[in-house]
Design a protein around this motif. Sequence first.
Motif, PDB file in Angstrom:
ATOM      1  N   CYS A  93       5.021   2.152   1.398  1.00  0.00           N
ATOM      2  CA  CYS A  93       5.883   1.581   0.358  1.00  0.00           C
ATOM      3  C   CYS A  93       7.197   2.359   0.271  1.00  0.00           C
ATOM      4  O   CYS A  93       7.404   3.164  -0.632  1.00  0.00           O
ATOM      5  CB  CYS A  93       5.151   1.613  -0.977  1.00  0.00           C
ATOM      6  N   ARG A  94       8.086   2.136   1.236  1.00  0.00           N
ATOM      7  CA  ARG A  94       9.377   2.832   1.221  1.00  0.00           C
ATOM      8  C   ARG A  94      10.403   2.014   1.973  1.00  0.00           C
ATOM      9  O   ARG A  94      10.083   1.021   2.615  1.00  0.00           O
ATOM     10  CB  ARG A  94       9.248   4.232   1.821  1.00  0.00           C
ATOM     11  N   ARG A 154      -1.984   1.802  -5.332  1.00  0.00           N
ATOM     12  CA  ARG A 154      -2.738   3.017  -5.051  1.00  0.00           C
ATOM     13  C   ARG A 154      -4.214   2.862  -5.407  1.00  0.00           C
ATOM     14  O   ARG A 154      -4.698   3.457  -6.375  1.00  0.00           O
ATOM     15  CB  ARG A 154      -2.120   4.189  -5.814  1.00  0.00           C
ATOM     16  N   ASP A 183       0.841  -1.191   0.000  1.00  0.00           N
ATOM     17  CA  ASP A 183       0.000   0.000   0.000  1.00  0.00           C
ATOM     18  C   ASP A 183       0.880   1.245   0.000  1.00  0.00           C
ATOM     19  O   ASP A 183       1.908   1.322   0.671  1.00  0.00           O
ATOM     20  CB  ASP A 183      -0.906   0.002   1.234  1.00  0.00           C
ATOM     21  N   GLN A 184       0.463   2.237  -0.781  1.00  0.00           N
ATOM     22  CA  GLN A 184       1.299   3.405  -1.038  1.00  0.00           C
ATOM     23  C   GLN A 184       1.746   4.129   0.229  1.00  0.00           C
ATOM     24  O   GLN A 184       2.809   4.765   0.241  1.00  0.00           O
ATOM     25  CB  GLN A 184       0.541   4.389  -1.926  1.00  0.00           C
ATOM     26  N   TYR A 185       0.991   4.025   1.306  1.00  0.00           N
ATOM     27  CA  TYR A 185       1.350   4.748   2.521  1.00  0.00           C
ATOM     28  C   TYR A 185       2.547   4.127   3.244  1.00  0.00           C
ATOM     29  O   TYR A 185       3.125   4.749   4.126  1.00  0.00           O
ATOM     30  CB  TYR A 185       0.151   4.807   3.471  1.00  0.00           C
ATOM     31  N   PRO A 189       4.289   0.639  -5.355  1.00  0.00           N
ATOM     32  CA  PRO A 189       3.280   1.293  -4.514  1.00  0.00           C
ATOM     33  C   PRO A 189       1.886   1.083  -5.097  1.00  0.00           C
ATOM     34  O   PRO A 189       1.589   1.523  -6.211  1.00  0.00           O
ATOM     35  CB  PRO A 189       3.691   2.767  -4.582  1.00  0.00           C
TER      36      PRO A 189
END
Length: 695
Positions: A87-88, A101, A83-85, A99
């Motif tokens: 993805c790091r 979205r 999930d993009q929140y 990511p």
Amino acid sequence: MANEKKPRPGYGKLLDVWSPPPSAGAPVGCVATSFTFSSAFFEEECLGRFLGLESDPDEDGAVYLVEREEKLAQVICAAALVDQYHCRGARTLRWDLLPIRPQGGLLHAKVTLLVWSDHVRLVVASANLTDDGYRRNQEAFAALDYHPGGAAPIECLREMIVLLRECTALAQSPGQPLSAAQERVTRLLDRVEAIPDDWGTATHRSGVVRVTPVLVGPGRQDALLQLRSIWPSGSPPKEAHVVSPFFDSPEVPNKPAKALWGVLRKRGEATVHFHVVTDPISADDGEGLLLHAPQSLLDAQPGGPRKLETRLHAVQLTDFSSDDKPYRPLHAKVILLTNSRWVAYMMGSSNFTSHGLGLAAQPNLEANLVFCAHRERSAADARRLWNALPPSAPIDATLPLRWLREQAPGEDEIADGPALPMFFGAATYRRDLGKAAVVTLSFGTCPPSEWAITTEDGKPLLNGNQWRSQGRPSSIDIAWSEERPPYGLLVTWEGASEAAWLPVNIGSPEDLPPPVELRDLPLAVLVNILTSARPLHRLLRSHLARAQRPKDNGISGTSILDPHKRVDTSRFLLQRTRRVARALTALRERLERPVATREALQWRLFGPIGVAAFADAIEKEANSDEERAFLLCELAIELSRVTPADLPGALPASEVRTAIGTVISQLRERCPVIREPDPTGIANYVRNVFKEGAP
């Protein structure tokens, strides 16, 4: 001798499913989805087991890096869809981080697809790809294995592939071309979708547990409606057991609880048990319990005369902490339905919330499995489904109880930072041979106002004005001068509270150079590697150990990596040729072994210990044009003798031969021109080799 504690039935270690079963074959690729994510955990723990890494990242240093890079370079893809929140994170770009979205909801599914050449494993779980999810929390998971003669339902695998394709597409806005990372995931899914039907079963048989996926997301039925349709025909379930760490807000009517009562039978007694976490509280009138659940669960019971025939029980979970083990937070999500004949057990990622079960206007993407067993025909399986419920005990009815009055932090609502607008597509790192590295940025439609993209440390790369001045292109190449490729980029725009993270992936495996320890290996070292039966990382461990030894008899331990000290260049050509003859034979035998992926074939041909590297070392270290031409011809002859076999799970022999033929043509171009007079006869030898030996 102390008695060893036996594992509890229905319990296991989630990390174990990443290890290959016997006879699984070579790693081909893996893709996994997660909501929260730890890149270090995924890389070191999960991928380490999937690839069968022997070295340790904390103890082996360069040896670990070499083994990891070597094995990752040979799979179709290793990808995490997050999930993009969340993805790091720093990582090697040998694996992809996409990511996801979705519009409105979240990617909350926890699905893992592990592919070896002769085995496919599908894992559905409640656990995120984090250390807490795999080691600390109480979680639920199930693994289905597919292989020749397997018994897992093939249709279940097909439906999960559909979900993974859907998730992969959400890494960019609709209409944008697939990024290189998306194409790699798609290639892996295509391969799995093409496995023969006899790797699983197509129909359910009497006396066998039925397994059915329940997927939640936009355009799909809610999970409870699907669960009702999966329930075997006959009388509806009489009882339900719910395990969930999160619920809807106490201030609103509880849609999931109301929908659950709709699944149970309408005549006669029906009961719902909520297995909840409890905490002791001290009240003015004595001790009591705080239930980590809203009272709206109780209020959702059917009203009128029916209410007299229904019961809701709160059951406290007990296996959380004790004197000899630490607290284990509840993160499992389970709904179990039963009557006198059947047991149905649903587990996966769906919390007992409107977003998790698909009852909200913008549901999450979720993945669950339902296992159905007949209580007589499959009595042992039915008991196993019961045993998979977390341990619990009835609540003392004499204790004062307090329900949650405020919304507890729930993972359905967690959002760290702003969502990246869909205008921003993929970021891809590329380094073409002989050219500078670039990061290719792709764009969609509807750009935000006043946007900018910078490096991790804030160095400007591109902004909206520069993009518009170049004609609003769909992609732009940004020169990248730093030696280390970027893990990701920071994106800001007008109105954003903080920068969003855009992960960077590679265009192809060739865009990343090999580890420093494997670059430009001398011919002597390549000979040692190719003629040894030990794996590359073990040989490197020995080389590094020798290099650290003190000098002995005036010869430095580092001389093993020095071709001028390892090879006597004053010796006659044919005598020197004997030094590499065994290596050429070993190289041919290596190419004849079955290869599971094109990436693995590329590694054998163009990797740091492959054919091209061997040819490079010959060109650099040959004493004359004649010697260089002779050794390249010998290499071409060995390649022309390669006879790959057609085997299940391997690349077709014709594809291997075609690739080798291309390499032989390249060797012909690399052979130096031998000018007359030519007393050695090398010129004529070169002409004959490439006329007769090359395919």
